[in-house]
Design a protein around this motif. Structure first.
Motif, PDB file in Angstrom:
ATOM      1  N   ARG A  86      33.406  23.080  32.274  1.00 10.43           N
ATOM      2  CA  ARG A  86      34.484  23.996  32.682  1.00 10.43           C
ATOM      3  C   ARG A  86      34.117  24.716  33.973  1.00 10.43           C
ATOM      4  NH1 ARG A  86      34.873  29.199  32.275  1.00 10.43           N
ATOM      5  NH2 ARG A  86      33.360  29.461  30.588  1.00 10.43           N
ATOM      6  N   ALA A 103      34.400  22.565  36.948  1.00  5.02           N
ATOM      7  CA  ALA A 103      35.807  22.355  37.307  1.00  5.02           C
ATOM      8  C   ALA A 103      36.434  23.621  37.890  1.00  5.02           C
ATOM      9  CB  ALA A 103      36.588  21.894  36.080  1.00  5.02           C
ATOM     10  N   TYR A 152      38.612  18.532  33.052  1.00  3.85           N
ATOM     11  CA  TYR A 152      37.327  18.749  33.712  1.00  3.85           C
ATOM     12  C   TYR A 152      36.880  17.553  34.548  1.00  3.85           C
ATOM     13  CZ  TYR A 152      36.896  22.523  30.201  1.00  3.85           C
ATOM     14  OH  TYR A 152      37.085  23.623  29.402  1.00  3.85           O
TER      15      TYR A 152
END
Length: 64
Positions: A9, A12, A53
């Motif tokens: 996460r 991303a 992601y």
């Protein structure tokens, strides 16, 4: 698996809130997944997370 979820996460550049809104779930649910304090996400959720992601489910669960 939990560390991989958070790491992916962050790579991303997404917040827990952004992920939660995209998946139409609560932010605390994301926090629980990432901390290992709740049930693991379902396979379908893992697939959605992998797409968000830009990674694979295998990487999210620590198999790659």
């Amino acid at each position: 698996m939990y560390n991989e979820l958070k790491s992916a996460r962050l790579k991303a550049n997404l917040t827990q809130k952004e992920v939660a809104e995209a998946l139409k779930i609560s932010q605390p649910a994301i926090a629980k997944w990432e901390s290992g304090k709740g049930a693991a996400p379902s396979v379908s959720r893992l697939m959605e997370l992998a797409d968000m992601y830009n990674t694979s489910v295998d990487k999210l669960i620590g198999r790659a």
